[in-house]
Structure formats: C-alpha cells, structure tokens
Design an enzyme around this catalytic site. Structure first.
Site, PDB file in Angstrom:
ATOM      1  N   LYS A   1       0.819  -1.192   0.000  1.00 24.03           N
ATOM      2  CA  LYS A   1       0.000   0.000   0.000  1.00 24.03           C
ATOM      3  C   LYS A   1       0.859   1.252   0.000  1.00 24.03           C
ATOM      4  O   LYS A   1       0.391   2.349  -0.262  1.00 24.03           O
ATOM      5  CB  LYS A   1      -0.867   0.038   1.285  1.00 24.03           C
ATOM      6  CG  LYS A   1      -1.744  -1.153   1.496  1.00 24.03           C
ATOM      7  CD  LYS A   1      -2.383  -1.038   2.906  1.00 24.03           C
ATOM      8  CE  LYS A   1      -3.097  -2.313   3.270  1.00 24.03           C
ATOM      9  NZ  LYS A   1      -3.507  -2.309   4.689  1.00 24.03           N
TER      10      LYS A   1
ATOM     11  N   PHE B   1      13.867   4.280  10.509  1.00 19.94           N
ATOM     12  CA  PHE B   1      12.538   3.825  10.118  1.00 19.94           C
ATOM     13  C   PHE B   1      11.641   5.045   9.921  1.00 19.94           C
ATOM     14  O   PHE B   1      11.435   5.834  10.828  1.00 19.94           O
ATOM     15  CB  PHE B   1      11.950   2.890  11.176  1.00 19.94           C
ATOM     16  CG  PHE B   1      10.793   2.124  10.639  1.00 19.94           C
ATOM     17  CD1 PHE B   1      10.997   0.965   9.903  1.00 19.94           C
ATOM     18  CD2 PHE B   1       9.490   2.576  10.824  1.00 19.94           C
ATOM     19  CE1 PHE B   1       9.926   0.263   9.365  1.00 19.94           C
ATOM     20  CE2 PHE B   1       8.416   1.883  10.288  1.00 19.94           C
ATOM     21  CZ  PHE B   1       8.636   0.725   9.563  1.00 19.94           C
ATOM     22  N   VAL B   2      11.135   5.181   8.702  1.00 17.61           N
ATOM     23  CA  VAL B   2      10.355   6.376   8.368  1.00 17.61           C
ATOM     24  C   VAL B   2       8.891   6.027   8.125  1.00 17.61           C
ATOM     25  O   VAL B   2       8.560   4.896   7.768  1.00 17.61           O
ATOM     26  CB  VAL B   2      10.934   7.096   7.125  1.00 17.61           C
ATOM     27  CG1 VAL B   2      12.297   7.686   7.439  1.00 17.61           C
ATOM     28  CG2 VAL B   2      11.016   6.158   5.930  1.00 17.61           C
TER      29      VAL B   2
ATOM     30  N   ASP C   1      14.697  -0.903   0.790  1.00 21.72           N
ATOM     31  CA  ASP C   1      15.464  -1.130   2.005  1.00 21.72           C
ATOM     32  C   ASP C   1      16.518  -2.196   1.661  1.00 21.72           C
ATOM     33  O   ASP C   1      17.534  -1.880   1.064  1.00 21.72           O
ATOM     34  CB  ASP C   1      14.456  -1.564   3.078  1.00 21.72           C
ATOM     35  CG  ASP C   1      15.035  -1.658   4.466  1.00 21.72           C
ATOM     36  OD1 ASP C   1      15.878  -0.838   4.812  1.00 21.72           O
ATOM     37  OD2 ASP C   1      14.627  -2.554   5.226  1.00 21.72           O
TER      38      ASP C   1
ATOM     39  N   LYS D   1      17.268   3.404   1.086  1.00 24.61           N
ATOM     40  CA  LYS D   1      18.251   3.313   2.174  1.00 24.61           C
ATOM     41  C   LYS D   1      19.417   2.483   1.649  1.00 24.61           C
ATOM     42  O   LYS D   1      19.463   1.272   1.840  1.00 24.61           O
ATOM     43  CB  LYS D   1      17.644   2.586   3.380  1.00 24.61           C
ATOM     44  CG  LYS D   1      16.527   3.302   4.093  1.00 24.61           C
ATOM     45  CD  LYS D   1      16.071   2.454   5.283  1.00 24.61           C
ATOM     46  CE  LYS D   1      14.769   2.920   5.850  1.00 24.61           C
ATOM     47  NZ  LYS D   1      14.217   1.975   6.842  1.00 24.61           N
TER      48      LYS D   1
ATOM     49  N   ASP E   1       7.567   2.795  -2.740  1.00 25.85           N
ATOM     50  CA  ASP E   1       7.724   3.804  -1.699  1.00 25.85           C
ATOM     51  C   ASP E   1       9.166   3.892  -1.209  1.00 25.85           C
ATOM     52  O   ASP E   1       9.736   4.975  -1.126  1.00 25.85           O
ATOM     53  CB  ASP E   1       6.770   3.542  -0.519  1.00 25.85           C
ATOM     54  CG  ASP E   1       6.859   2.110   0.021  1.00 25.85           C
ATOM     55  OD1 ASP E   1       7.621   1.286  -0.530  1.00 25.85           O
ATOM     56  OD2 ASP E   1       6.157   1.810   0.999  1.00 25.85           O
TER      57      ASP E   1
HETATM   58  P1  IMP Z   1      12.922  -4.496   1.212  1.00 28.46           P
HETATM   59  O1  IMP Z   1      12.499  -5.790   0.599  1.00 28.46           O
HETATM   60  O2  IMP Z   1      13.797  -4.721   2.424  1.00 28.46           O
HETATM   61  O3  IMP Z   1      13.544  -3.536   0.231  1.00 28.46           O
HETATM   62  O4  IMP Z   1      11.614  -3.892   1.839  1.00 28.46           O
HETATM   63  C1  IMP Z   1      10.953  -2.875   1.279  1.00 28.46           C
HETATM   64  C2  IMP Z   1       9.611  -2.702   1.954  1.00 28.46           C
HETATM   65  O5  IMP Z   1       9.735  -2.678   3.383  1.00 28.46           O
HETATM   66  C3  IMP Z   1       9.050  -1.360   1.567  1.00 28.46           C
HETATM   67  O6  IMP Z   1       8.281  -1.450   0.397  1.00 28.46           O
HETATM   68  C4  IMP Z   1       8.247  -0.986   2.791  1.00 28.46           C
HETATM   69  O7  IMP Z   1       6.959  -1.552   2.687  1.00 28.46           O
HETATM   70  C5  IMP Z   1       8.981  -1.627   3.926  1.00 28.46           C
HETATM   71  N1  IMP Z   1       9.900  -0.662   4.589  1.00 28.46           N
HETATM   72  C6  IMP Z   1      11.244  -0.646   4.526  1.00 28.46           C
HETATM   73  N2  IMP Z   1      11.765   0.367   5.233  1.00 28.46           N
HETATM   74  C7  IMP Z   1      10.700   1.031   5.754  1.00 28.46           C
HETATM   75  C8  IMP Z   1      10.587   2.208   6.577  1.00 28.46           C
HETATM   76  O8  IMP Z   1      11.556   2.874   6.990  1.00 28.46           O
HETATM   77  N3  IMP Z   1       9.327   2.579   6.899  1.00 28.46           N
HETATM   78  C9  IMP Z   1       8.216   1.914   6.473  1.00 28.46           C
HETATM   79  N4  IMP Z   1       8.281   0.819   5.702  1.00 28.46           N
HETATM   80  C10 IMP Z   1       9.517   0.374   5.344  1.00 28.46           C
HETATM   81 MG    MG Z   2       6.341  -1.140   0.018  1.00 25.10          MG
END
Ligand code: IMP
Ligand code: MG
Length: 171
Positions: free
Chosen positions: A37, A146-147, A97, A125, A94
C-alpha cells in the site's frame, strides 16, 4: 515525530522525477505498477503530473517471516489485471530497504516479457541494501532510520501524514 522530508520538498522532488520520466516515456504508453500500500500517494502524485497516455496497475505483495525485516521470499497477494507482454513497465515503490522485495518482484515481472522494466522509488536506504537492484529513478537517499508518512506505515499507522517523518522511539 520528527519531520525528515517536509511536504513542499516531497512535492518539488516528485515534480523533478515526473519531468525525467516524461522525457523517457512520453509516447510509449507505459504501465505504472504501484506496489501497495505504501506507494499509493507517490503513485497518485507522480501519475497526475505525467500528461501523456499511460496505464495504472496495482500489485500487493507480502514477505514471509518477521514484519520489520524482509525475508526475500515474497508472496503475490494481488496480481496485475493486465498482460504486460511487450509493454514498458515502471514499478513505483515507496522505499527500497534490503531490495529483496523488489528483486523478487522484478524477476517475476521480467518473466512475463515486458519490452522494458525500470523502477522509480521515492526513498532508498542504500546502507541496508542486500540485493543488487538497478533502480533508475530515486527521490531521496536516506539514512538507516525507520520512516513513516506519505504512504509509509508503522503497523498500519501514519500512512496519511503529508510528509516523511521519523518516529524516534518505536514501541
Ligand atoms: P525491502 O524488501 O527490504 O527492500 O523492503 C521494502 C519494503 O519494506 C518497503 O516497500 C516498505 O513496505 C517496507 N519498509 C522498509 N523500510 C521502511 C521504513 O523505513 N518505513 C516503512 N516501511 C519500510
Ligand atoms: Mg512497500
């Protein structure tokens, strides 16, 4: 709550990204894929600045395992409504990470033979990246905090904030 990126800076950066994307995609009728979302506000603000033919699609994915860390094993909860064979795809995310979620998603979409596939993310990040992930457009690179806000949540809260904020004590 500490404001990290105020509303006017967000909107100014979305303007710039829309300018770059318009230059690259005008006339190609791209399919923008919003990852639900978290990317809803970014998708809405970006798409309304693109004044040419395009299509909007939505996907929902969930990682197995712990909720704060991505496991890399992703389940598609809501798939596309359309066939993307031969189409130009822009994934709208969005935040990247670890990159594991998008790495999985990109591979899944690439197997459907799009003409091209690129990623636009509002936030990144880089210090947390595990997966090698080519991302063409990045709004802001941020520290390992964490945002929340502008679509991003903490336990489903704070998505409706018009700015990006940091919760200093998560509990
Ligand atoms: P990744 O697979 O680790 O890149 O995770 C990405 C997903 O984790 C994003 O699409 C977000 O839904 C969630 N996420 C990662 N960091 C944050 C944060 O700082 N705040 C809120 N959601 C986050
Ligand atoms: Mg996401």
């Amino acid at each position: 709550m500490r404001v990290l990126i105020p509303q006017d800076q967000l909107q100014a950066r979305v303007d710039e990204l829309a300018g770059e994307i318009a230059r690259d995609y005008e006339g190609t009728r791209p399919v923008l894929i919003c990852v639900l979302k978290g990317a809803i506000f970014f998708m809405a603000d970006l798409a309304r600045r693109l004044c040419f033919d395009l299509e909007l699609e939505f996907m929902a994915v969930s990682s197995y395992g712990a909720s704060t860390e991505s496991s890399g094993v992703v389940r598609i909860l809501k798939d596309l409504d359309t066939d993307i064979d031969g189409r130009h795809i822009l994934i709208v995310e969005d935040i990247i990470d670890s990159g594991l979620t998008l790495q999985y998603l990109s591979r899944s979409l690439m197997s459907r033979n799009p003409a091209s596939l690129e990623i636009v993310t509002l936030l990144s990040k880089p210090g947390r990246r595990i997966a090698e992930l080519p991302c063409k457009y990045t709004g802001f690179e941020i520290e390992n905090e964490f945002v929340v806000g502008y679509g991003l949540d903490y336990s489903e809260k704070h998505r409706n904030l018009p700015y990006i904020g940091v919760i200093d004590d998560l509990d």
